[in-house]
Design a protein around this motif. Structure first.
Motif: not given
Lengths: 350, 350, 350, 350
Positions: D4-7, D23, D30, D301
């Motif tokens: 996952p994209i880390r935000i 999210i 994400a 994302v």
């Protein structure tokens, strides 16, 4: 981070893809563990689309081949009982599409298996999770329109159902395959069980569409008397061709309440004053109930995670089946049929 | 039985026929005494349609040739003043279509003549009689939305106006011929006079429709500041082609109120799920304001019968003209224009 | 000028005043010649309101005392036959409110008397003249939605009917007094006669409103099979309290069509975001069908003037009565009832 | 499974929680890596609600303390530039709420930093992702209404903005904080840049709400001329109290198109015929744009995952800021302001 609930899709058709989309793209707390379908093409297409590696032609193989927490059953109705019972016996929670089963014996077998094995059972009555339906239910239960007196619920679907779903020897026809949601909705919002039903059916398009199944009908009009004295009306039209249409209207002692509308989007256009305004209609059920499908699956996953039973289970599924059976008997015998007749036949073991 | 009010139609065009229909077919207390129009074809067509025997090419002839109580003036704007003054001097009550006149001098001449001769003057602002507009006004005046802060009014008409009405040398263009109603409406519902206006115009279709008149515009966007600090927006599009469209939206300190809708009839049809829902739009202004046209004429007749002045008269017509003049100056000079500039020029005798 | 049609109002109640308003205030070609009512207060109030000097307590007196061309009968149903027959025998054209009569024998007596005396008979099915209903009928007959398959029509009225109208010994109850319009509408728009009907009724408010009449019901749900195989649903709720509600929905082979809506005016207001939008509902039937009432009377007057029969006459009235009789028998005997049973009993002279 | 994209959420207020919900609960691809806010209470509340362990009072600390791929900036506008530039320099992709910045110099700094560091920049113009707006854009771009001639866009928000957002010394006021979306929408759908703008403002509620900031306004009406000759109107009312309202209407050469409606749910109730129908309104912006908020974050994302730039970036943000600057100058100087004045001042380095 919480370990996601692992779900095995049993059935890889259109409803399966709707649920797969919720699980794969909208619910971080769930994941697709496997897909099962005896039809190789459907299996491959759905598994590919959602990137699922574990693919099986039977539930039995899946149970042996991979670990998961729950099943989502979207196969034809006549396969429901065996699959739900097998999943329950293997300790898997069960989410199953409507109608629950073909008859009350089957419903009872599913109820028994899930209870005995301490797994949850949720029926795919997504309208119970649709924001408009839940807001309406909240208002009714808060007494805003007083005691409901009359409720009308309709479902019109665009396309011809598959052959098994329009044949009374392999399903309970449109009353079950299309109108199960309405059976559940009217009982839920009226707050009372059906006492008797009278049904008329019509067949306008069958011949032109090449359907020669006996007793096929594409229009149905159900008249219900509830135990509390209230009245109910369910209508089904399938194929209606013009779109997907699901609306409810309830008159209570204090007022009226409407749920849903034909308009699918607040986009209105006019380019020809002789034609008039044009606005999108809901084209399909996944469009109309996009939120409901996500929310019902979120509820199922959440129920498993926290260990509380789902709020729409086997009892609701069984009542819808009972209504369908009484309704079918009504139009075949051209008379009103009391639910007690249908329920008695089960108790009598017939 | 009461003797009906006898009315002479001055002008035999489209608006004349709308009023003739009210008088001949919907108002037993009025009758058509004569029709006047210098254009023989229009005169004959309208007089024939409503069975009127007395036909004249000028108002002067009508005044000499037949007895009547009132005139309904629907001729082009540049003829209004002479006709209204002549009718007033002959002791006839005057109902006249909008815009009242070309400038404030003319408005003042009409006001003076009607006052001096003790006849009534009613402007054809039928929106003041439309059931939706009057219900909205009642609610606003009852304080339901609090003090109005911002009001938007639009009129979009389907077809190209006649040549004289799109030429700034013979009329005040769309701002007057189409949007006079909006000028009156925003002032009425805001409950305040205009302080200054800023206007932008556009011309998208003129060339393709063969209009080469200087300063022709088919889109107009008016920004108004009212004396009470409120804001107003008027838009006009003509020809818009898609139908007749007249709607208002008011935001008050306590809430919002909308008047009117695009939908012309509560008939909805869907036969193609890709196209979606179709519902009639108002096609023309006589359709949209069918009730308003009858009710404004009933009010005029009733005012004469009971001897009380009509509730929409020359002052309202004069204010709309003042707004139009300020607006036209604004887009020509590309700057905001205060109403005081326009009003001062009259007082100064210019 | 054409001599206006002189009309004698028979009955001076609420429906009478609606028709009197059309005649006195909206139809120059008609005039009120007399008012008849045995109830002195109603007679005086209505005659005063519309400035009618000729007032009688019986139709017989009116026939002797004043000259007129036609009657408008708005008295209770059980008086219809004697009045209509007497008027016809005196050579007067007959406009009568629905339901036509209590049974088919009475209907036949009226039909016979009007035919024998060469007078016109028009039933007060104003929905046939409502612009939305007529536009819908035009579209259906033009094939826009294909062959109608299912039609639903509802009428919900705000207040408790008068005692005679809710007692099955003096009327045919709500099915007749409220839903006559629906019986006519579904037959008209389906383009087919009823084959059989099944009816469920409910009584929710009777006790609280002090109604102890046997068989009283305030909710009714009718299931109809038409001769052409189509299905129909009529519902009635009275008193519904929330407003006046009359809507129709038709599904044809090619699409769906809706007539009418709850919204009574395009005025929308919002002053509280927790409450939401508020918009007027139709409060009463004269509001909802304001146009239809004028247009049906204009049609009656015009029919007399030009000598062509009205387009909605005794046959339509008789069919509605037949539906009501079958429906009442259905809920009393708790079974579907074929129209042939009802029609046969007349032919057999029973 | 894809990582996952880390935000990292920068800002922990209301908008932050909307994005955090997308999210954490709707986007399996994400995950929330950290939350940053100098206000300890907000930081704790938001981080707790979404179960985020990494909490920092500054972005700098977050950059040093935890690994992530992107920031979502929801802090007050005057902090945007420093945060976005810092994130970009650290190689983080940037999603930022509107308005982009206080002036064009800041916009340019952000654009430069993101370009130089090869990170993506997406502006929080969620209307570009709302299904109704995207469907409308598709239809316009397909030519369904022809060349747009006039566009109106409104945003009315229920509550008083925070002090910094209503003070022209710390923000650009309502035109920026509320109407940035409209500035973007009208430019997008008109397909042309602003040429000049004229703005009127009003202040009706400020005093009663205790706002004594100079130049505070709670109503704004913008008149726009576009480079292609089209006209535009933006209105803002805040606090409007009655709900959240965002609608657009576009008239093109061939027709009209409306986006959005006041009605927030298809649930209609009527319990009082004097009050009429009641239906929910959108109460807040997260309700109205629930889908848009999820879809814009999914797009961000997805853009990172596949390496293609987001479709709504810094150029769109900069144009909205330019419109705001011209508009503010217009009402302060009481004259129409050309965009060239505003753009030139940047080029000139002023």
């Amino acid at each position: 981070m919480i370990q996601p609930i692992r779900i095995c899709l049993v059935g890889a058709g259109r409803a399966a893809r709707v649920h797969a989309n919720s699980i794969a793209n909208r619910l971080p707390q769930a994941e697709l563990a496997a897909v099962v379908d005896p039809v190789a093409d459907a299996l491959q297409a759905t598994a590919d689309k959602f990137g699922v590696q574990n693919r099986f032609s039977t539930l039995e193989e899946a149970l042996q081949g991979v670990d998961f927490d729950a099943v989502v059953i979207t196969t034809p109705t006549f396969t429901h009982t065996a699959l739900a019972v097998a999943a329950a016996r293997a300790g898997k929670h069960v989410f199953m599409e409507k109608p629950m089963a073909l008859n009350l014996h089957e419903c009872d077998a599913i109820l028994e298996a899930t209870r005995a094995n301490h797994v949850f059972l949720q029926l795919g009555f997504m309208r119970r999770f649709d924001p408009e339906f839940t807001e309406a239910a909240r208002r009714i239960q808060a007494g805003q329109i007083g005691q409901p007196m009359m409720i009308k619920s309709l479902t019109h679907g665009p396309g011809l159902p598959p052959p098994w779903a329009r044949d009374l020897t392999t399903s309970n026809g449109m009353l079950a395959e299309v109108n199960s949601h309405d059976w559940d909705t009217v009982r839920w919002l009226m707050g009372s069980d059906y006492e008797r039903v009278y049904v008329e059916v019509a067949n306008f398009k069958g011949q032109a569409r090449g359907v020669d199944t006996p007793n096929f009908y594409d229009n149905v009009l159900v008249n219900i008397r509830f135990n509390n004295g209230g009245l109910g009306c369910i209508t089904g039209v399938c194929p209606c061709d013009y779109g997907y249409d699901a609306r409810v209207e309830i008159v209570g002692e204090k007022g009226i309440l409407q749920i849903g509308e034909l308009q699918g989007q607040a986009v209105i256009i006019c380019t020809d004053r002789d034609q008039g305004l044009v606005t999108p209609i809901y084209r399909t059920w996944p469009e109309r109930f996009a939120q409901g499908y996500i929310l019902e699956m979120e509820h199922f996953v959440h129920s498993i995670l926290v260990g509380t039973p789902p709020k729409v289970g086997g009892e609701e599924g069984r009542w819808a089946v009972a209504g369908v059976l009484a309704g079918t008997r009504s139009f075949l015998e051209e008379r009103p049929v009391r639910l007690s007749e249908v329920l008695a036949s089960v108790e009598a073991g017939s």
